[in-house]
Design an enzyme around this catalytic site. Sequence first.
Site, PDB file in Angstrom:
ATOM      1  N   SER A 123       0.724  -1.114  -0.029  1.00 17.89           N
ATOM      2  CA  SER A 123       0.055   0.162   0.044  1.00 17.89           C
ATOM      3  C   SER A 123       1.089   1.152   0.007  1.00 17.89           C
ATOM      4  O   SER A 123       1.936   1.408   0.755  1.00 17.89           O
ATOM      5  CB  SER A 123      -0.889   0.233   1.195  1.00 17.89           C
ATOM      6  OG  SER A 123      -1.597   0.945   1.287  1.00 17.89           O
ATOM      7  N   GLY A 124       0.429   2.147  -0.848  1.00 18.20           N
ATOM      8  CA  GLY A 124       1.457   3.444  -1.038  1.00 18.20           C
ATOM      9  C   GLY A 124       2.665   3.306  -1.822  1.00 18.20           C
ATOM     10  O   GLY A 124       3.196   4.361  -2.016  1.00 18.20           O
ATOM     11  N   THR A 128      -1.579   2.687  -8.070  1.00 15.42           N
ATOM     12  CA  THR A 128      -2.529   3.421  -8.518  1.00 15.42           C
ATOM     13  C   THR A 128      -2.085   4.614  -9.482  1.00 15.42           C
ATOM     14  O   THR A 128      -2.692   4.722 -10.511  1.00 15.42           O
ATOM     15  CB  THR A 128      -3.370   4.197  -7.368  1.00 15.42           C
ATOM     16  OG1 THR A 128      -4.085   2.865  -6.667  1.00 15.42           O
ATOM     17  CG2 THR A 128      -4.938   4.763  -8.088  1.00 15.42           C
ATOM     18  N   ASN A 173      -1.175   5.319   3.109  1.00 16.44           N
ATOM     19  CA  ASN A 173      -1.341   6.023   1.977  1.00 16.44           C
ATOM     20  C   ASN A 173      -2.490   6.994   2.113  1.00 16.44           C
ATOM     21  O   ASN A 173      -3.602   6.645   2.493  1.00 16.44           O
ATOM     22  CB  ASN A 173      -1.678   5.055   0.848  1.00 16.44           C
ATOM     23  CG  ASN A 173      -1.721   5.783  -0.687  1.00 16.44           C
ATOM     24  OD1 ASN A 173      -1.713   6.855  -0.610  1.00 16.44           O
ATOM     25  ND2 ASN A 173      -1.891   4.766  -1.442  1.00 16.44           N
ATOM     26  N   SER A 176      -5.461   5.605  -0.489  1.00 17.22           N
ATOM     27  CA  SER A 176      -5.079   4.373  -0.431  1.00 17.22           C
ATOM     28  C   SER A 176      -6.563   3.584  -1.141  1.00 17.22           C
ATOM     29  O   SER A 176      -7.544   3.927  -0.780  1.00 17.22           O
ATOM     30  CB  SER A 176      -5.040   3.713   0.797  1.00 17.22           C
ATOM     31  OG  SER A 176      -4.918   2.325   0.646  1.00 17.22           O
ATOM     32  N   SER A 177      -6.192   2.758  -2.229  1.00 15.57           N
ATOM     33  CA  SER A 177      -7.330   2.108  -2.869  1.00 15.57           C
ATOM     34  C   SER A 177      -8.090   0.962  -1.705  1.00 15.57           C
ATOM     35  O   SER A 177      -7.251   0.142  -1.365  1.00 15.57           O
ATOM     36  CB  SER A 177      -7.108   1.298  -4.086  1.00 15.57           C
ATOM     37  OG  SER A 177      -6.429   2.027  -4.846  1.00 15.57           O
ATOM     38  N   GLY A 405      -2.401  -3.221  -2.093  1.00 19.81           N
ATOM     39  CA  GLY A 405      -1.113  -3.805  -1.848  1.00 19.81           C
ATOM     40  C   GLY A 405      -1.028  -4.586  -0.526  1.00 19.81           C
ATOM     41  O   GLY A 405      -2.007  -4.025   0.533  1.00 19.81           O
ATOM     42  N   GLU A 407      -0.620  -5.313   3.359  1.00 22.24           N
ATOM     43  CA  GLU A 407      -0.656  -4.195   4.346  1.00 22.24           C
ATOM     44  C   GLU A 407      -0.547  -4.707   5.686  1.00 22.24           C
ATOM     45  O   GLU A 407      -1.045  -5.856   5.953  1.00 22.24           O
ATOM     46  CB  GLU A 407      -2.413  -3.747   4.080  1.00 22.24           C
ATOM     47  CG  GLU A 407      -2.548  -2.538   4.458  1.00 22.24           C
ATOM     48  CD  GLU A 407      -3.991  -2.156   3.809  1.00 22.24           C
ATOM     49  OE1 GLU A 407      -4.104  -1.097   3.181  1.00 22.24           O
ATOM     50  OE2 GLU A 407      -5.061  -2.674   4.355  1.00 22.24           O
TER      51      GLU A 407
HETATM   52  N1  LIG Z   1       4.977   8.184  -9.882  1.00 20.33           N
HETATM   53  C1  LIG Z   1       4.702   8.886  -8.969  1.00 20.33           C
HETATM   54  N2  LIG Z   1       5.000  10.426  -8.983  1.00 20.33           N
HETATM   55  C2  LIG Z   1       4.824  11.179  -7.889  1.00 20.33           C
HETATM   56  N3  LIG Z   1       4.119  10.756  -6.884  1.00 20.33           N
HETATM   57  C3  LIG Z   1       3.856   9.286  -6.931  1.00 20.33           C
HETATM   58  C4  LIG Z   1       3.913   8.446  -7.867  1.00 20.33           C
HETATM   59  N4  LIG Z   1       3.462   7.365  -7.550  1.00 20.33           N
HETATM   60  C5  LIG Z   1       3.032   7.396  -6.308  1.00 20.33           C
HETATM   61  N5  LIG Z   1       3.048   8.657  -6.034  1.00 20.33           N
HETATM   62  C6  LIG Z   1       2.550   9.151  -4.573  1.00 20.33           C
HETATM   63  O1  LIG Z   1       2.078   7.998  -3.980  1.00 20.33           O
HETATM   64  C7  LIG Z   1       0.913   8.236  -3.152  1.00 20.33           C
HETATM   65  C8  LIG Z   1       0.336   6.701  -3.274  1.00 20.33           C
HETATM   66  O2  LIG Z   1       0.361   6.254  -4.313  1.00 20.33           O
HETATM   67  P1  LIG Z   1      -0.748   5.091  -4.789  1.00 20.33           P
HETATM   68  O3  LIG Z   1      -0.483   4.977  -6.152  1.00 20.33           O
HETATM   69  O4  LIG Z   1      -2.056   5.665  -4.603  1.00 20.33           O
HETATM   70  O5  LIG Z   1      -0.398   4.143  -4.124  1.00 20.33           O
HETATM   71  P2  LIG Z   1      -0.826   2.428  -3.989  1.00 20.33           P
HETATM   72  O6  LIG Z   1      -1.928   2.689  -5.023  1.00 20.33           O
HETATM   73  O7  LIG Z   1       0.189   1.395  -4.433  1.00 20.33           O
HETATM   74  O8  LIG Z   1      -1.497   2.366  -2.627  1.00 20.33           O
HETATM   75  C9  LIG Z   1       0.301   9.069  -4.267  1.00 20.33           C
HETATM   76  O9  LIG Z   1      -0.886   9.705  -3.617  1.00 20.33           O
HETATM   77  C10 LIG Z   1       1.350   9.990  -4.749  1.00 20.33           C
HETATM   78  O10 LIG Z   1       1.335  11.206  -4.037  1.00 20.33           O
HETATM   79 MG   LIG Z   2      -3.991   2.107  -4.870  1.00 21.18          MG
END
Ligand SMILES: Nc1ncnc2c1ncn2[C@@H]1O[C@H](COP(=O)(O)OP(=O)(O)O)[C@@H](O)[C@H]1O
Ligand SMILES: [Mg+2]
Length: 1045
Positions: A123-124, A128, A173, A176-177, A405, A407
Site C-alpha cells: 500500500s502506498g 494506482t 497512503n 489508498s485504494s 497492496g 498491508e
Molecule cells: N510516480 C509517482 N510520482 C509522484 N508521486 C507518486 C507516484 N506514485 C505514487 N506517488 C505518490 O504516492 C501516493 C500513493 O500512491 P498510490 O498509487 O496511491 O499507491 P498504491 O495504489 O500503491 O497504494 C500517491 O498519492 C502519490 O502522492
Molecule cells: Mg492504490
Amino acid sequence: MKYRVMAVGSEGVRLMMESALTARDRVGVQDFVLLENYTSEAAFIENLRKRFKENLIYTYIGSVLVSVNPYKDLEIYSKQHMERYRGVNFYEVSPHIYAVSDNSYRAMRTERKDQCILISGESGAGKTEASKKILQYYAVTCPASDKVELVKDRLLQSNPVLEAFGNAKTLRNDNSSRFGKYMDIQFDFKGAPVGGHILNYLLEKSRVVHQNHGERNFHIFYQLIEGGEEDLLRRLGLERNAQQYQYLVKGNCPKVSSINDKNDWKTVRKALTVIGFSEDEVEELLNIIASVLHLGNVQFAGDEAGNSQITTETQIKYLARLLGVEGTALKEALTHKKIIAKGEELMSPLNLEQAAYARDALSKAVYGRTFSWLVNKINESLSYKDPIYPGRKSAAVIGLLDIYGFEVFQHNSFEQFCINYCNEKLQQLFIELTLKSEQEEYESEGITWEPVQYFNNKIICDLVEEKFKGIISILDEECLRPGDASDITFLEKLEDTVGGHAHFVTHKLADGKTRKVMGREEFRLLHYAGEVNYNVNGFLDKNNDLLFRNLKEVMCQSENKILTQCFDRDELSDKKRPETAATQFKNSLAKLMEILMSKEPSYIRCIKPNDAKQAGRFDEVLIRHQVKYLGLMENLRVRRAGFAYRRKYETFLQRYKSLCPETWPNWNGRLADGVAILVKHLGYKPEEYKLGRSKIFIRFPKTLFATEDALEVRKHSLATTLQAAWRGYGQKSKFQKLRASAILIQAWWRGILARRKAARRRWAANTIRRFVKGFIYRQQPRCPENEYFLDYVRYSFLMNLKRNLPKTILDKSWPVPPPALAETSEQLKKLYVQNMVWSYCKRINPEWKNQLEQKVVASEIFKDKKDNYPQSVPKLFVSSRLSNEEVNPKVIQALGNEKMKYGVPVTKYDRKGYKARPRQLLLTQNCAFIVEEAKLKQRIDYSALRGISVSSLSDGLFVLHVPCEDNKQKGDVVLQSDHVIETLTKVAISAEKVNNININQGSIKFTVGQGGKEGIIDFTSGSELLIAKAKNGHLSVTAPRLNSR
Ligand SMILES: Nc1ncnc2c1ncn2[C@@H]1O[C@H](COP(=O)(O)OP(=O)(O)O)[C@@H](O)[C@H]1O
Ligand SMILES: [Mg+2]
C-alpha cells in the site's frame, strides 16, 4: 514507427549503452541484469538508491519494471515523454512506465494477443498512480477519432469517481485504494481505445462505520461536506462540518494536508457528467451518501427492559426522505429483529448493542451495494458496441490490475486478511509465470539449466484457501455452524486444524518471544511479504456480512432508483444462504487469476521508499524487506541465467528468414535446421543463444535487437527491390500504353491525312475530268458536261478582268474573253470605258476644257498633216503670247473697242524682197491686226480672210490669204510664228476658218498686191530652218527634219 527504430539503429543502441555505462557510477545501471554483482542484495539496493537519488525511479529487471515511489512530482510524464516512448524498442530508451505500456500495446497490435499489466507492491508504493499513468499514455498516444475521444474521456474520468467512493486515507497512503480493480481497456482493430470494463473486488466496507486512528472514511463523504453547494447540503440535511458525523470522527482525522476535498468535489462532479450520469442519478447517489452519514448519527437509548429506542427523530425524518422509505418501518427495522419460529414471524426487540450493529450493517450494505452499482454504471458507459456488429467483442484488450497492496497495521482484521491473501495470490501468479514456468520451459526444451532457488508461496495460498483445511473453509464452517460459534471458537478451530502449519502461529502455539508481541485473540500468518497478526474479532460477522431480514425488506421498498437496483426483491424470497464474503472473494480471485493467465503479462513492481510518504527518503530496511518479499533477487537471478527472448522455431524462421540466402524465400527442411543455419549466418556466438526442442532461446536483448535492425535494413532493401520492380513495371506499362496511344493517334492521323489526300486527288481528277470534258464541249450550249468548265472560264475571266482593268482611258488593253463571254466583255468594256470617261470628264475644269477644245481643233486641222504638230501636242496653248504691257499703248488705244484676245510676235516677209520684219499679230473679236511698234500696219477682217496656207513640214511659215480686190487690203500676208500650231489654231477658231486651212506639200502660191501678181514659196526639208529668197525669186524655206518623221 519503423523509421524511428531505423534512426536509432544498432549504432545508436551501442552509443546509448556506452553512454549509459559511463554514467553508471553516478546513476547506476538501468537494467539490473547489467549489475556485475547480481547475486548481492546490497548491490541491488545500492543501485536502486543511486538511481532514486537522481530521481530515476524506474529500473528494469529484464522486462519487469521496478518503480520506486518518489513522493513528488517528476517532470517525466509530459506529452513529449510519451512521444519519446511511442513505437520505440523497449531497451533503446531509459526505463519508463511508458516503455512498458508501449511494449504491451505493440505486442497486442502485432501479435493480436490480449495483454495485461500487473502492478504490485504494498500500500502506498504507487500502484494506482502507475495505472493512471498507463491509462493516460494510451489516451494520448493511441490513434483516435471523435467517437473514441469520448471513450478516452470516460476511461480517464472513471478514475476520480471510483477513487472518491473507493479510496481513503490510511496510515500507509493518503489515497489508498480500498477495493481491488481490474480494468480491461478495449481496442479496435486499428488500435484505438474503444471501450473498457472494470471488475471490482471486495470493497473495505467496514471503513464506512469505523476507521482506525489517523485514518479517514471514503473521500466522497468529506468531498460532499467540503465542496457541496449550500443548497445541496440544506436539501440533504447536512452541515458543513465533518465533526458532526459519527462515521467521520472515529479516526480523528478530518483534514489531510495532501488532500483538497473541495477541489476534488468539483473534479468528481464533472467526471460524473462526463461518464454520463444524469442529474437525477447524481441526486439519488448523493441522497444515499448523505443517508449513510445520517444513519451514523442515529442514536439509541435503552428502555427499562433493555430494549433500544431511537432517540434521534430528525435523522429518521431525513433518512425516510433520502432513502425513499417509510420512516416508521425503518425505525422498527432498526430496533427489532424478525424471527421465524415454527412458521410464525415474530418481532423481537434488539438491545443497544444489537441495534447499533444493525444500523452499521445497514450503512455498510447500502454503501457497498451502491459502490457496485457505480461500477456497473461506469461499465455501461464504457461498454464497447461495434457499430456494425453490435454483438462483437473488441479486437483486443489490455488489462490493468491495480489491487490493494500488502498491508500491515497495528490492528489487522478480516479486511487485511483478505487483502494480503489477494497479494499472496498475485505473487503466486508472478512466480508461476516468471520463475516457475520459465525454468520449467528450459527443462522441457532440454536446455541445460541450473535451477534457481526461490520461495514458492503456494504453501501460504494453500493455507488460506485449501478446501476443508484452509483458513477460509474453517471460517465458513464456523459461520454456518449452528450453536454458539464465535470469533474465539473460530480461533480455536484454527489452532486445531492448521496449528502445525509452518506459516501459522497463535498466542497459544507461539514460543515465548513471539508470545510477547501477540494478543490472545490473534493469529499470525507468515506471509511471503512478512508476518501479520490478525485479530479475530469481527471475523465471523464480516464474513457473514448479514443484513437483518427486516432491514433488507425495508430497503427493498425504497423509492430511490439506485437502491431499487441494489436491493432486489428476489433476494427476499431466495432461501439459499448467500456465499460468505471470504468465499466470494476467493472465487472472484480465482476468476481473476484465470483472466490474467489467459493474457500476456507485463509486470510493474512498485516499491515504497519510506513509511512517512516523504520525498527523497530512502529507508533501506523497508526497501530491503520489499525487495525480498517481492522476490526481485530471484527474479534477477532467473533472468541473468535465462534468456531474454524465446520463440518457436517456426515463428522465428518466418520472421527472419529473409536475412539468410539459404532460408530465403522458403526453407524446406526441418525447422530446427533452418534456424541453426539462419543464426549461424547471422553470426550468433554460441553463448548468445540455445536451441531447444521447439524454440530458440536468445540470451541478450542486444542480440535480438541486432537481428531486428538487420531485418529493418533488409526490409528496406527488399522494399527497394520490390519498389524498383514495381516502379519498372509501372513505368513499362505506362510507356507501353503511351506508345500504343501514340501509334493509335498516328494511325488515325495518317488515315486522316491519307483520306484527305485521296479526297484531294479524287477532287483533282474529277476537276481535270470535268475540265477536259468541258473543254471538249465548250462550244456547245450550256449542258452538264461543260457547265463546270464554262463557269470556271467565266469565273477566271472575270477574276482576271478584275485584276487587269485598264487604269486610264488611253490604256486600250482588255483581257481576251472566252467566246461565250465575248458579248458580255464588249458590254463591260463599253460600260467601263464610259464610266472612266465620265469620271475623267467630271474632273475637267473650264480652263482645261478650253485648252482641250483648242487642242481638238488643232488636232482636226493638223494631225497627220503637218510635221511639227506632234511636238505641239504636249505643249499647252497659252491664252496670249503677248501681255498688254508688251503691246504698244497706242495700238491698244487704236484698237478701241476691239479687245485683244491673243497676241503673238511674228516675222513678216515682204511681198517683194521677202525681207523679214518683226511684227506682232493681234487677234480680236472680228479681225486680225499686224502691228509694227505703235502702228496698226494691216487689218484683216475675218470675213475677208479667204484662207490660210501652211506647209506640211516643220516650219512656222504661214500665209493669210486676203482678197486683192479689196483696196484696203494689201494682199496675202506671209508670216512666220514660232508657235505656228497654236497661232493658227487661235486664228482658225477666232475667224471660224477651221476648214479653210490648206496644208501644202512642196510650195504655196500667194498673191502679191493688186493686179494678181503671184508669189511662190518653196518648202524643202533640210537640216535646219532657213528662210531666204531663192534665185528663182521664190521664197525658199528649208524646214528641219524632225525625228518623228
Ligand atoms: N510516480 C509517482 N510520482 C509522484 N508521486 C507518486 C507516484 N506514485 C505514487 N506517488 C505518490 O504516492 C501516493 C500513493 O500512491 P498510490 O498509487 O496511491 O499507491 P498504491 O495504489 O500503491 O497504494 C500517491 O498519492 C502519490 O502522492
Ligand atoms: Mg492504490
